[in-house]
Design a protein around this motif. Structure first.
Motif, PDB file in Angstrom:
ATOM      1  N   ALA B 321       0.835  -1.206   0.000  1.00  0.00           N
ATOM      2  CA  ALA B 321       0.000   0.000   0.000  1.00  0.00           C
ATOM      3  C   ALA B 321       0.867   1.252   0.000  1.00  0.00           C
ATOM      4  O   ALA B 321       0.600   2.209  -0.731  1.00  0.00           O
ATOM      5  CB  ALA B 321      -0.937  -0.005   1.205  1.00  0.00           C
ATOM      6  N   VAL B 324       2.450   1.596  -3.543  1.00  0.00           N
ATOM      7  CA  VAL B 324       1.516   2.008  -4.590  1.00  0.00           C
ATOM      8  C   VAL B 324       1.172   3.489  -4.454  1.00  0.00           C
ATOM      9  O   VAL B 324       1.129   4.227  -5.435  1.00  0.00           O
ATOM     10  CB  VAL B 324       0.233   1.144  -4.560  1.00  0.00           C
ATOM     11  N   ARG B 325       0.956   3.941  -3.215  1.00  0.00           N
ATOM     12  CA  ARG B 325       0.651   5.360  -3.007  1.00  0.00           C
ATOM     13  C   ARG B 325       1.827   6.225  -3.421  1.00  0.00           C
ATOM     14  O   ARG B 325       1.671   7.301  -3.976  1.00  0.00           O
ATOM     15  CB  ARG B 325       0.330   5.651  -1.533  1.00  0.00           C
ATOM     16  N   ARG B 326       3.029   5.775  -3.106  1.00  0.00           N
ATOM     17  CA  ARG B 326       4.195   6.562  -3.479  1.00  0.00           C
ATOM     18  C   ARG B 326       4.294   6.667  -5.005  1.00  0.00           C
ATOM     19  O   ARG B 326       4.524   7.738  -5.549  1.00  0.00           O
ATOM     20  CB  ARG B 326       5.465   5.927  -2.920  1.00  0.00           C
TER      21      ARG B 326
END
Lengths: 439, 439
Positions: B321, B324-326
């Motif tokens: 998570a 993916v956000r980065r």
């Protein structure tokens, strides 16, 4: 920097977009920042500060390295919602120090904004909006707009008040521009006004922007008096916040990029959830331990523990995600509650039957033992049905008791589902033990 | 509806906000809709259609029940980005039918928009923007704005072109309003123009709006000619889309509320992932099967399989998570790639050591067997470190090979991590078998 350089710097800097100014400012060291404060006026500094993230950890340091009066003027020249967001992150002493420098009305205005919960309409609104009287003509209104244009956060919606200062209409600048000079606002404004309450959740406010495609919406208090507006730039931040919260919830970790660069800090953010879930999973271990005799008799059962817990966990995570997203966009009443739970139960059952049948065949052919296959398949079907039910029921129950459903994270559901899956698996295996060991 | 009613209905309807009109329209049955088409002009219908979701499954039906010329006129009167979005969902035959009714220039314009990939700047832009010449004065510009105000999607930014029709400046209506009548645009426009390329990913476009807090941004082609603008209402849709995609990825299911009401359809959306992951988890089962002798000698090992796979899966999901956000907010180059992987490895190791030590103590005291505790603790530590690494490495590799990292779902990572965790667990247990079984 000599005087000529200062002048040239000032021009180059002011020609930049505010965001580019801020990107530049953040690269400076303290000495460079101190000299920038002597070159730029507080309001020019404020324009740039308006674009900074309010939770930037360096902001208190920046404010404290400025002259007290410079910092206060700058805060006062910022849009008041942004100034309030910054003050929100300061110590009470600092807040009092800065506000003490301001004219009383301005200080009270900011204190008023600080008072609202940050995740409500009040917490994201600005009071820098443009007010007009219903009997103004188009020409007068455009003249007045010029006065407002310097300070208001948006001049693209005009809020029209009557003699009692009640909001009676809204007009877009687009409509105003098309009016004849002598037309009055009253005759041309839109009096079907969509407002949000000052206590409304920020997610609710975002939904109004999605539906109506507004650039700003008026905020009213409980006596229906207008107290501010929320603008679309703040709504974009709200939407980002809300989706980050949902995403973090599903992952079982607060996904906050700024902290993740330091492995110790990153680990300290992830460990609380991991350890909590570890404890929950130890209950599963004691449960398996309880079935040690069964395992000793049929060690083949151990082979499929992770297949069953893993697949049921995956199904539970899917059902959780669907439920959380649904809760994010609609309120669910008691009637729908049972209908939705019923539907999810059925979805889980269908999913379980198909997956169970697949695993029955896989295990049956692999082990040449269709009774074992049936045991695994039955357990899988039941485990998936229960995991699906839990995945939708738990967030819905949490939401109906007023908790944030996104807290029931994916890892929590899958760890909980490990527990029920193991229980189901060994109960079913126990019942059929003689048949498949004999076979 | 007699004539008087029609008139009254028309007035009530037109006084409503477009979104409220659409909410009302969607409640009507076919006969009611057919009579509405006789009461409202195509452009009035188009204003409402502008607010409908373009992927609403009923839209083709609505268009086909209208007169062909009525439907075509309505599409032409809509903002062209919305019209193109609707056409995107129609059969090619229908598209040709509707466009065949339009003036050639309008049809070509819409065809041009259809040609862009839907998730790029070109796919979300409109060509209904306002163009001015650099030598126009403020007064002339305001006069010209009135002409545009009826049809342009926004009149709040003015795009200033030179004699070669190149974009040379931007001015906000707010700045225009404050100018003296005779000031020229050229002397007052902002010539430091932020643009997006027509092929830019929609997520990139959204980031420009976040940074600069624009209400619209100009889109240019490869020769830097302006071809349209993207407006903030479409960016809100983009942000919602992107976050829904990320969320769906993490959950291993496309979270699409409209379909979830039908259990069969819902199950059919969830099953492909579940069955794929089931197959992957069967590899884990064969791996455990391979260690059957080990399990037969020490059935206690079976007790902790789900603790280790579950906890490592949770850690892998967290790390996924975060990665993916980065990736959603920044490009990562080769240099940073290795730095980030190193940091994530270290984060995983710290997390693993703390969690491993916890489980060592829990198992040691519970089973009065600290060698067994050490085996479980070591395995946990190694399994978590590997899961963390996989959770960040896989999405980063996918992204650097041009795939969407959000496709590496949470369930995929946790199922994959089951496999590595079991391998690590039994390898370590095998090494220490004599010590902990004897103890």
């Amino acid at each position: 920097l000599d005087k000529g350089d200062k002048k040239r710097f000032r021009k180059t800097y002011l020609d930049m977009h505010f965001y580019d100014q801020s990107t530049f400012y953040l690269t400076l060291d303290k000495d460079e920042r101190l000299s920038i404060y002597t070159i730029l006026e507080p309001n020019e500094m404020g324009d740039m500060f308006d674009t900074l993230e309010d939770d930037l950890p360096e902001i208190p340091e920046y404010l404290n390295e400025m002259d007290l009066s410079y910092a206060s003027k700058m805060l006062n020249d910022m849009y008041d919602d942004n100034a309030a967001d910054i003050l929100e992150h300061l110590d009470k002493v600092d807040v009092d120090r800065f506000l003490g420098q301001l004219p009383r009305a301005d200080a009270n205005n900011l204190r008023g904004l600080l008072h609202y919960d940050t995740e409500t309409a009040g917490g994201i609104m600005t009071t820098d909006y443009v007010r007009f009287h219903e009997f103004e003509t188009a020409k007068e209104a455009i003249g007045n707009l010029k006065r407002f244009a310097e300070t208001a956060e948006t001049i693209y919606y005009l809020y029209v008040l009557d003699d009692h200062d009640d909001l009676v209409g809204v007009m877009s600048l687009r409509d105003l521009i098309m009016l004849d000079d002598n037309a009055t606002l009253k005759d041309n404004m839109n009096s079907d006004i969509i407002t949000v309450n000052v206590d409304a959740e920020q997610a609710e406010v975002a939904q109004v922007f999605r539906d109506y495609e507004f650039l700003a919406v008026p905020v009213v208090d409980h006596s229906n008096q207008m107290v501010g507006i929320v603008t679309v730039d703040d709504v974009i931040e709200v939407i980002d916040d809300e989706s980050l919260q949902d995403y973090s919830g599903l992952a079982g970790v607060s996904v906050d990029e700024t902290v993740q660069d330091n492995p110790v800090k990153a680990a300290s953010k992830r460990l609380p959830w991991l350890i909590t879930l570890l404890l929950l999973s130890m209950i599963t271990a004691t449960l398996i331990n309880h079935y040690e005799n069964l395992l000793a008799e049929a060690s083949i059962l151990a082979v499929f523990i992770s297949t069953i817990t893993g697949t049921a966990g995956n199904a539970g995570t899917q059902s959780l995600a669907v439920a959380v997203r649904r809760l994010a966009v609609e309120e669910i009443n008691r009637n729908e509650f049972f209908k939705l739970v019923g539907k999810e139960l059925l979805t889980g059952f269908i999913t379980g039957v198909v997956t169970g049948a697949s695993v029955l065949l896989l295990v049956g052919f692999w082990k040449h033992n269709f009774i074992l296959g049936m045991v695994i398949g039955l357990a899988m079907c039941a485990a998936i049905t229960v995991a699906n039910l839990a995945g939708s029921l738990i967030p819905m129950l949490m939401s109906s008791f007023g908790f944030d459903p996104a807290v029931a994270s994916g890892p929590f559901i899958s760890t909980l589902s490990d527990l029920t899956s193991v229980l189901i698996y060994f109960s079913i295996a126990g019942m059929f033990l003689q048949s498949f060991v004999g076979a």
